[in-house]
Write a protein that holds these residues in place. Structure first.
Motif, short mmCIF file in Angstrom:
data_model
loop_
_atom_site.label_atom_id
_atom_site.label_comp_id
_atom_site.label_asym_id
_atom_site.label_seq_id
_atom_site.Cartn_x
_atom_site.Cartn_y
_atom_site.Cartn_z
N GLY A 1 4.25 -3.45 -0.93
CA GLY A 1 4.05 -2.22 -0.32
C GLY A 1 2.78 -1.44 -0.44
O GLY A 1 1.78 -1.11 -0.38
N LEU A 2 3.69 -0.99 -2.03
CA LEU A 2 3.03 0.69 -2.64
C LEU A 2 1.60 -0.06 -3.64
O LEU A 2 0.71 0.70 -2.98
N ALA A 3 1.75 -1.29 -3.54
CA ALA A 3 0.23 -1.62 -4.68
C ALA A 3 -0.40 -1.72 -3.14
O ALA A 3 -2.33 -2.03 -3.69
N ALA A 4 -0.36 -2.04 -2.57
CA ALA A 4 -1.24 -2.55 -0.96
C ALA A 4 -1.59 -0.88 -0.32
O ALA A 4 -3.05 -1.17 -0.33
N ALA A 5 -0.37 -0.54 -0.50
CA ALA A 5 -1.68 0.45 0.24
C ALA A 5 -2.37 1.96 -0.86
O ALA A 5 -3.59 2.49 0.00
N LEU B 1 15.36 -3.80 -1.64
CA LEU B 1 14.26 -4.53 -1.59
C LEU B 1 12.70 -4.01 -2.23
O LEU B 1 11.97 -3.87 -2.47
N ALA B 2 12.93 -4.20 -3.71
CA ALA B 2 12.51 -3.08 -4.90
C ALA B 2 11.33 -4.34 -4.31
O ALA B 2 9.84 -3.66 -4.74
N PHE B 3 11.11 -5.75 -3.99
CA PHE B 3 9.45 -6.55 -4.11
C PHE B 3 8.63 -6.26 -3.17
O PHE B 3 7.64 -5.62 -3.39
N ASP B 4 8.71 -5.96 -1.88
CA ASP B 4 8.62 -6.08 -0.46
C ASP B 4 7.76 -4.09 -1.41
O ASP B 4 7.16 -4.29 -0.45
N LEU B 5 9.07 -3.36 -1.59
CA LEU B 5 8.49 -2.07 -1.67
C LEU B 5 6.89 -2.10 -3.20
O LEU B 5 5.73 -1.01 -2.44
N ASP C 1 -1.86 4.93 8.14
CA ASP C 1 -2.20 5.85 7.62
C ASP C 1 -1.32 5.36 5.92
O ASP C 1 -0.16 5.70 6.05
N HIS C 2 -1.96 4.88 5.26
CA HIS C 2 -1.79 4.39 4.23
C HIS C 2 -2.13 5.18 2.99
O HIS C 2 -0.50 5.19 2.40
N ALA C 3 -2.22 6.19 3.38
CA ALA C 3 -1.46 7.93 2.30
C ALA C 3 0.15 7.95 2.39
O ALA C 3 0.58 7.68 1.82
N GLY C 4 0.25 8.22 4.03
CA GLY C 4 1.69 8.00 3.92
C GLY C 4 2.44 6.90 3.90
O GLY C 4 3.51 7.11 2.92
N ALA C 5 1.72 5.67 4.35
CA ALA C 5 3.19 4.73 3.50
C ALA C 5 3.27 4.59 2.20
O ALA C 5 4.36 4.24 1.43
N GLU D 1 6.82 5.03 -2.41
CA GLU D 1 7.52 5.72 -3.73
C GLU D 1 9.04 6.17 -2.67
O GLU D 1 9.72 6.49 -3.88
N GLU D 2 8.71 6.96 -2.09
CA GLU D 2 10.32 7.87 -2.15
C GLU D 2 11.51 6.20 -1.35
O GLU D 2 12.39 6.64 -2.68
N ALA D 3 11.14 5.34 -1.53
CA ALA D 3 11.94 4.28 -1.18
C ALA D 3 12.41 3.82 -2.44
O ALA D 3 13.68 2.92 -3.31
N ILE D 4 11.37 3.14 -3.56
CA ILE D 4 11.48 3.45 -4.91
C ILE D 4 12.38 4.21 -5.49
O ILE D 4 13.26 3.52 -6.08
#
Length: 346
Positions: free
Chosen positions: A111-115, A104-108, A86-90, A95-98
């Motif tokens: 992950g967003l770019a990967a999604a 966790l800025a780098f990891d977020l 569920d890449h759209a949900g991810a 985005e909400e977490a950012i």
């Protein structure tokens, strides 16, 4: 439960300061009796002021923890959604977490770019990586490891988006810094060198394979993949050698070539996907099979790229042990795995 415990401790700390502070104030006031009762009042006010400031500090820390906990929960939910496809949900959760803060800025952002890449929105992936790179460059400097990692991520996104010239320039700049800061064997350096090779008008995959054989051993996955790219024997590898990362990803995925897919995902900086693919590759092979050891080594390299030094060290220790059993203590594969234990990620 955790929040109630924190609240109770904060109240207990404030009360303890008041209880201990009042007798102290009385002693000081008694010693200063000749100076008049106003001394007692001043000291009491000071004690109350200190207690109030400490209470504000504790309250601020509690608020900060609540924000961090909320971001972490969103991050975990995003990872779960990405793992289920569920890449759209991810992307929405990332985005909400950012938007909640810098935890966790780098990891977020990663992950967003990967999604976005998984959804085929390569332009937005480029935007995410560019924003993170420029932020790290401004705040941390060009030689900081998070900046180097973001530069590699930006280069991979540019290449996936079809901007070969811009990607090549970014890879070349990053390669110089990776070699100076991390050495030739670090996964960040390998990613940059692979990118430089794929964006070169005259790719020298054979030379890269020779370097990897020296660094990692003749049967290491990076060595064999570089050798395959020098003389591609299938369409997916030909696409990878030419820098068509998304095309290679699609074909390896359709063919069920999990190990090759994991390497492409790693090159695209989709570390969440690469982590899962290496785990699946390890689960599908016998522990005594060299392919199993290769999958574990690939997983450790992804952990290094993720900045997870602790688990990478544990994973590499297992790889070294398996290499000793399969090849012997002096084999190049064993020596390379042992060398990686000394590397440090971002």
């Amino acid at each position: 439960m955790v929040e109630r415990t924190r609240s109770r401790r904060a109240v207990e700390l404030t009360l303890a300061m008041l209880v201990l502070g009042c007798p102290l104030a009385c002693v000081v006031a008694g010693l200063a009796d000749r100076a008049g009762p106003w001394v007692f009042a001043v000291v009491a006010l000071l004690v109350v002021a200190v207690a109030w400031l400490k209470w504000r500090e504790v309250r601020a820390r509690r608020a900060e923890r609540r924000v961090e906990d909320a971001i972490h929960d969103l991050y975990e939910d995003a990872l779960d959604r990405a793992g289920r496809g569920d890449h759209a949900g991810a992307a929405a959760r990332f985005e909400e977490a950012i938007g909640r803060g810098d935890h966790l800025a780098f990891d977020l952002h990663e992950g967003l770019a990967a999604a976005h890449l998984a959804l085929g929105d390569t332009g937005r992936a480029v935007g995410v990586w560019r924003g993170l790179y420029e932020r790290n460059l401004r705040d941390l400097g060009e030689d900081a490891l998070p900046t180097v990692a973001a530069a590699n991520g930006l280069a991979a996104a540019l290449l996936t988006h079809g901007e070969r010239t811009a990607a090549g320039d970014r890879y070349r700049d990053t390669l110089d810094r990776c070699r100076r800061l991390l050495g030739d064997a670090h996964p960040e350096t390998v990613a940059a060198l692979n990118g430089v090779t794929r964006t070169d008008p005259d790719p020298r995959h054979g030379q890269v394979a020779a370097l990897y054989e020296e660094l990692f051993g003749p049967s290491h996955p990076d060595t064999t993949m570089a050798r395959r790219q020098a003389a591609p024997d299938d369409p997916a590898t030909a696409r990878l050698a030419a820098g068509d990362l998304m095309g290679a990803r699609t074909q390896y995925e359709r063919a069920g070539q999990t190990s090759e897919l994991a390497m492409v995902l790693r090159e695209q900086r989709d570390l969440i996907g690469a982590h899962g693919a290496y785990v699946r590759a390890a689960e599908r092979t016998d522990p005594r099979d060299p392919a199993h050891v290769a999958a574990l080594a690939g997983l450790a390299r992804v952990m290094l790229l993720q900045g997870d030094d602790t688990n990478a060290a544990v994973q590499l220790a297992a790889v070294v042990e398996a290499c000793v059993a399969l090849y012997g203590a002096d084999h190049p594969e064993t020596v390379a795995a042992a060398r990686l234990r000394d590397l440090r990620s971002r």
